[in-house]
Design a protein around this motif. Structure first.
Motif, mmCIF file in Angstrom:
data_model
loop_
_atom_site.group_PDB
_atom_site.id
_atom_site.type_symbol
_atom_site.label_atom_id
_atom_site.label_comp_id
_atom_site.label_asym_id
_atom_site.label_seq_id
_atom_site.Cartn_x
_atom_site.Cartn_y
_atom_site.Cartn_z
ATOM 1 N N THR A 7 20.210 35.528 23.563
ATOM 2 C CA THR A 7 19.771 35.420 24.951
ATOM 3 C C THR A 7 19.841 36.750 25.703
ATOM 4 O O THR A 7 19.458 36.807 26.860
ATOM 5 N N ALA A 8 20.338 37.807 25.065
ATOM 6 C CA ALA A 8 20.401 39.111 25.728
ATOM 7 C C ALA A 8 18.992 39.608 26.013
ATOM 8 O O ALA A 8 18.106 39.505 25.176
ATOM 9 N N ALA A 9 18.793 40.135 27.204
ATOM 10 C CA ALA A 9 17.478 40.652 27.580
ATOM 11 C C ALA A 9 17.304 42.057 27.013
ATOM 12 O O ALA A 9 18.193 42.898 27.106
ATOM 13 N N TYR A 10 16.161 42.274 26.404
ATOM 14 C CA TYR A 10 15.805 43.588 25.867
ATOM 15 C C TYR A 10 14.782 44.234 26.792
ATOM 16 O O TYR A 10 14.075 43.559 27.541
ATOM 17 N N GLY A 30 11.905 39.780 28.277
ATOM 18 C CA GLY A 30 13.107 40.361 27.708
ATOM 19 C C GLY A 30 13.596 39.693 26.439
ATOM 20 O O GLY A 30 14.560 40.143 25.832
ATOM 21 N N MET A 31 12.944 38.613 26.022
ATOM 22 C CA MET A 31 13.333 37.933 24.790
ATOM 23 C C MET A 31 12.567 38.547 23.620
ATOM 24 O O MET A 31 11.350 38.696 23.688
ATOM 25 N N LEU A 32 13.298 38.895 22.578
ATOM 26 C CA LEU A 32 12.721 39.547 21.413
ATOM 27 C C LEU A 32 12.229 38.513 20.418
ATOM 28 O O LEU A 32 12.970 37.603 20.038
ATOM 29 N N PHE A 33 10.978 38.667 19.982
ATOM 30 C CA PHE A 33 10.379 37.829 18.948
ATOM 31 C C PHE A 33 10.000 38.740 17.785
ATOM 32 O O PHE A 33 9.313 39.741 17.987
ATOM 33 N N THR A 71 1.571 46.230 27.405
ATOM 34 C CA THR A 71 2.886 46.434 28.021
ATOM 35 C C THR A 71 2.733 46.301 29.529
ATOM 36 O O THR A 71 2.309 47.227 30.202
ATOM 37 N N THR A 72 3.094 45.133 30.057
ATOM 38 C CA THR A 72 2.840 44.850 31.469
ATOM 39 C C THR A 72 4.072 44.941 32.353
ATOM 40 O O THR A 72 3.957 44.806 33.572
ATOM 41 N N SER A 73 5.241 45.168 31.758
ATOM 42 C CA SER A 73 6.467 45.368 32.536
ATOM 43 C C SER A 73 7.511 46.011 31.624
ATOM 44 O O SER A 73 7.257 46.213 30.442
ATOM 45 N N THR A 74 8.681 46.263 32.165
ATOM 46 C CA THR A 74 9.745 46.868 31.352
ATOM 47 C C THR A 74 10.375 45.874 30.383
ATOM 48 O O THR A 74 11.150 46.268 29.513
ATOM 49 N N VAL A 75 10.035 44.583 30.515
ATOM 50 C CA VAL A 75 10.589 43.564 29.613
ATOM 51 C C VAL A 75 9.504 42.722 28.935
ATOM 52 O O VAL A 75 9.798 41.678 28.359
ATOM 53 N N ASP A 76 8.251 43.201 28.989
ATOM 54 C CA ASP A 76 7.134 42.467 28.387
ATOM 55 C C ASP A 76 6.230 43.406 27.597
ATOM 56 O O ASP A 76 5.608 44.314 28.170
ATOM 57 N N GLU A 77 6.181 43.178 26.291
ATOM 58 C CA GLU A 77 5.224 43.898 25.444
ATOM 59 C C GLU A 77 4.830 42.979 24.297
ATOM 60 O O GLU A 77 5.674 42.540 23.519
ATOM 61 N N VAL A 78 3.545 42.677 24.217
ATOM 62 C CA VAL A 78 3.012 41.839 23.146
ATOM 63 C C VAL A 78 1.912 42.601 22.422
ATOM 64 O O VAL A 78 1.389 43.596 22.925
ATOM 65 N N GLN A 79 1.593 42.118 21.236
ATOM 66 C CA GLN A 79 0.540 42.726 20.427
ATOM 67 C C GLN A 79 -0.400 41.629 19.942
ATOM 68 O O GLN A 79 -0.282 41.157 18.809
ATOM 69 N N ASN A 116 2.548 28.146 22.347
ATOM 70 C CA ASN A 116 3.437 27.825 23.462
ATOM 71 C C ASN A 116 3.861 29.060 24.247
ATOM 72 O O ASN A 116 3.381 29.282 25.359
ATOM 73 N N THR A 117 4.741 29.856 23.687
ATOM 74 C CA THR A 117 5.313 30.994 24.419
ATOM 75 C C THR A 117 4.243 32.008 24.814
ATOM 76 O O THR A 117 4.192 32.437 25.970
ATOM 77 N N LYS A 118 3.420 32.404 23.851
ATOM 78 C CA LYS A 118 2.397 33.416 24.167
ATOM 79 C C LYS A 118 1.339 32.839 25.110
ATOM 80 O O LYS A 118 0.882 33.534 26.015
ATOM 81 N N LYS A 119 0.963 31.607 24.912
ATOM 82 C CA LYS A 119 -0.003 30.972 25.816
ATOM 83 C C LYS A 119 0.527 30.997 27.244
ATOM 84 O O LYS A 119 -0.189 31.386 28.178
ATOM 85 N N ALA A 120 1.773 30.615 27.442
ATOM 86 C CA ALA A 120 2.372 30.615 28.785
ATOM 87 C C ALA A 120 2.443 32.039 29.344
ATOM 88 O O ALA A 120 2.185 32.266 30.533
ATOM 89 N N HIS A 121 2.759 33.002 28.489
ATOM 90 C CA HIS A 121 2.822 34.404 28.922
ATOM 91 C C HIS A 121 1.446 34.888 29.379
ATOM 92 O O HIS A 121 1.309 35.480 30.456
ATOM 93 N N TYR A 122 0.417 34.648 28.573
ATOM 94 C CA TYR A 122 -0.937 35.086 28.935
ATOM 95 C C TYR A 122 -1.431 34.374 30.188
ATOM 96 O O TYR A 122 -2.121 34.958 31.021
ATOM 97 N N GLU A 123 -1.071 33.124 30.337
ATOM 98 C CA GLU A 123 -1.441 32.366 31.532
ATOM 99 C C GLU A 123 -0.814 33.009 32.776
ATOM 100 O O GLU A 123 -1.490 33.221 33.782
ATOM 101 N N ARG A 124 0.491 33.343 32.700
ATOM 102 C CA ARG A 124 1.178 34.000 33.827
ATOM 103 C C ARG A 124 0.557 35.356 34.144
ATOM 104 O O ARG A 124 0.473 35.747 35.309
#
Length: 185
Positions: A7-10, A30-33, A71-79, A116-124
């Motif tokens: 649960t530590a934020a990265y 901040g959650m690492l996948f 990379t849309t914030s200091t705690v969000d980066e997806v590929q 689930n997770t990525k869909k919600a992220h892209y929606e936000r």
């Protein structure tokens, strides 16, 4: 299955300091996948989609295939596996804003994460178009578009040789089975 960290934020800075071991690492809130390198069907479908979109892309937009960071914030980066973005939004290092299309090709290890997770992220983030592709069986495509309420709505679903004429983010005709032709001689 994609490994989820504690649960530590990265931060993105910490993500970039991690060793390059062939695994895809992404941060959402901040959650690492962490997921393993994709297999042949996944890569075949993703790269065929890239080629198809690249050939149809208008000059004000650009198509990129993973690995390339959104990379849309200091705690969000997806590929995402494939993105379409405004040419003017790109930097040499990443895409710092939401793409106009994010496409994810399912793997055994990422299927639930993508849905689930990525869909919600892209929606936000407000990504207007999100495509979920599956290379299993005959191949499948689900097209999701942001509705007026800011939530994704399925606007098309095709399987196998069926084709769909899409208009967003630009006109293209897509058949999931044709994206898998490279798996056959």
């Amino acid at each position: 299955m994609a490994d989820v960290s504690s649960t530590a934020a990265y931060t993105v800075a910490e993500l970039h300091a991690m060793p390059d071991d062939g695994r895809r690492r992404e941060l959402i809130d901040g959650m690492l996948f962490v997921s393993p390198a994709p297999g042949w069907p996944h890569q075949e479908m993703a790269l065929a989609l890239y080629r198809l979109l690249h050939a149809a892309c208008p000059p004000e937009l650009h198509v990129l295939a993973a690995p390339f960071a959104v990379t849309t914030s200091t705690v969000d980066e997806v590929q995402p596996d494939v993105i379409v973005c405004r040419y003017t939004d790109l930097t040499r290092a990443n895409l710092p804003v939401a793409p106009v299309l994010a496409a994810e090709v399912a793997s055994r290890s990422t299927r639930l994460h993508d849905r689930n997770t990525k869909k919600a992220h892209y929606e936000r983030l407000g990504v207007p178009s999100y495509w979920l592709l599956d290379p299993e069986g005959e191949g499948e495509l689900e097209v999701l578009e942001l509705g007026a309420d800011g939530r994704y709505e399925t606007t098309a679903r095709v399987v196998g040789d069926d084709a769909v004429d899409l208009t967003a983010p630009f006109a293209v005709t897509l058949s999931p089975a044709r994206l898998l032709d490279g798996l056959r001689r």
